[in-house]
Scaffold this motif. Sequence first.
Motif, PDB file in Angstrom:
ATOM      1  N   PHE A 294       0.822  -1.213   0.000  1.00 43.21           N
ATOM      2  CA  PHE A 294       0.000   0.000   0.000  1.00 43.21           C
ATOM      3  C   PHE A 294       0.855   1.262   0.000  1.00 43.21           C
ATOM      4  N   GLY A 295       2.154   1.113  -0.158  1.00 41.37           N
ATOM      5  CA  GLY A 295       3.041   2.270  -0.223  1.00 41.37           C
ATOM      6  C   GLY A 295       3.111   3.001   1.103  1.00 41.37           C
ATOM      7  N   ASP A 296       3.118   4.337   1.041  1.00 45.63           N
ATOM      8  CA  ASP A 296       3.306   5.124   2.265  1.00 45.63           C
ATOM      9  C   ASP A 296       2.093   5.102   3.187  1.00 45.63           C
ATOM     10  N   ARG A 297       0.968   4.546   2.710  1.00 46.35           N
ATOM     11  CA  ARG A 297      -0.203   4.479   3.591  1.00 46.35           C
ATOM     12  C   ARG A 297       0.055   3.548   4.772  1.00 46.35           C
ATOM     13  N   ALA A 298       0.917   2.550   4.591  1.00 46.05           N
ATOM     14  CA  ALA A 298       1.240   1.640   5.691  1.00 46.05           C
ATOM     15  C   ALA A 298       2.181   2.290   6.697  1.00 46.05           C
ATOM     16  N   ASP A 299       2.817   3.373   6.328  1.00 46.51           N
ATOM     17  CA  ASP A 299       3.778   4.047   7.205  1.00 46.51           C
ATOM     18  C   ASP A 299       3.233   5.352   7.771  1.00 46.51           C
ATOM     19  N   GLY A 300       1.913   5.549   7.700  1.00 42.25           N
ATOM     20  CA  GLY A 300       1.309   6.761   8.255  1.00 42.25           C
ATOM     21  C   GLY A 300       1.261   7.925   7.290  1.00 42.25           C
ATOM     22  N   GLN A 301       1.459   7.677   6.003  1.00 39.13           N
ATOM     23  CA  GLN A 301       1.425   8.705   4.963  1.00 39.13           C
ATOM     24  C   GLN A 301       2.285   9.912   5.319  1.00 39.13           C
ATOM     25  N   PRO A 302       3.601   9.691   5.497  1.00 35.94           N
ATOM     26  CA  PRO A 302       4.474  10.817   5.840  1.00 35.94           C
ATOM     27  C   PRO A 302       4.582  11.817   4.695  1.00 35.94           C
TER      28      PRO A 302
ATOM     29  N   ARG B  65       0.018  13.109   6.481  1.00 38.28           N
ATOM     30  CA  ARG B  65      -1.250  13.522   5.877  1.00 38.28           C
ATOM     31  C   ARG B  65      -2.431  13.175   6.783  1.00 38.28           C
ATOM     32  N   LEU B  66      -2.180  12.356   7.805  1.00 34.70           N
ATOM     33  CA  LEU B  66      -3.251  11.876   8.665  1.00 34.70           C
ATOM     34  C   LEU B  66      -3.332  12.596  10.010  1.00 34.70           C
TER      35      LEU B  66
ATOM     36  N   LEU C 132      -6.807  15.824  16.385  1.00 35.19           N
ATOM     37  CA  LEU C 132      -5.644  15.742  15.484  1.00 35.19           C
ATOM     38  C   LEU C 132      -6.035  15.863  14.011  1.00 35.19           C
ATOM     39  N   ASP C 133      -7.195  16.419  13.730  1.00 34.74           N
ATOM     40  CA  ASP C 133      -7.668  16.501  12.344  1.00 34.74           C
ATOM     41  C   ASP C 133      -6.705  17.340  11.502  1.00 34.74           C
TER      42      ASP C 133
ATOM     43  N   LEU D 163      -1.249  21.019   6.166  1.00 29.44           N
ATOM     44  CA  LEU D 163       0.196  20.836   5.978  1.00 29.44           C
ATOM     45  C   LEU D 163       0.574  20.922   4.509  1.00 29.44           C
ATOM     46  N   GLU D 164      -0.129  20.200   3.667  1.00 27.57           N
ATOM     47  CA  GLU D 164       0.208  20.215   2.243  1.00 27.57           C
ATOM     48  C   GLU D 164      -0.031  21.593   1.623  1.00 27.57           C
ATOM     49  N   LEU D 165      -1.092  22.266   2.073  1.00 22.78           N
ATOM     50  CA  LEU D 165      -1.357  23.612   1.577  1.00 22.78           C
ATOM     51  C   LEU D 165      -0.238  24.561   1.987  1.00 22.78           C
ATOM     52  N   ASN D 166       0.212  24.472   3.235  1.00 21.07           N
ATOM     53  CA  ASN D 166       1.291  25.349   3.688  1.00 21.07           C
ATOM     54  C   ASN D 166       2.600  25.072   2.956  1.00 21.07           C
TER      55      ASN D 166
END
Length: 199
Positions: free
Chosen positions: A41-49, A60-61, A132-133, A183-186
């Motif tokens: 599942f790629g980075d989804r398994a690592d918490g989507q860093p 991202r989470l 934590l949203d 975060l991604e927007l910033n």
Amino acid sequence: MTHLLADLYRQSLAGLRLLLVMTVLLGVGYPAAVWAAGQSFGDRADGQPVRLDGSVVGSRLIGQDFDGDQWFHSRPSPNGYDTLASAPSNLGPSSPDLLAAIADRRAEVAAREGVDPADVPPDALTGSGSGLDPHISPAYAELQVARVAAANGLSAGAVERLVAEHTDGRSLGFLGEPGVDVLELNLAVRTAASGPGGD
């Protein structure tokens, strides 16, 4: 007596073998299989860093706090975005403490953004269930555009486009509400500010 000891030895040896086999299967094999499956599942398994220049700057989470006029601000977190203390405030809608906190936040956001207090959206005033949203509403992002644009030397139109590009739709097309990953927007604002600005 000898027969009894022989049986005890045989049963103990069988139990030890079972323990070793189950330890290898469930203590090594199963976790390794789950880990290997997760990697598909790629980075989804690592918490989507989220990485910047090769370094992890967030997830991202999981939301985080941003301080300063150059950044879009996240929604309030009763635990200060402490990932070890994920929880809501547990204050009910009639709680005097919650009502006072909402009034204070409304006045603070309205003053910071230069808007009427009635125009401050709900997610700028209250935390999420987890505290934590990582998302804010498009309305709260739009409220912050003028301040962020001015602080970064960008046009409002350029920042509005970044907000639109980083707005996620409803899950499966009908669940929840659209959200903007702060975060991604910033990070996108930071990239735009370091290059040529304007429309």
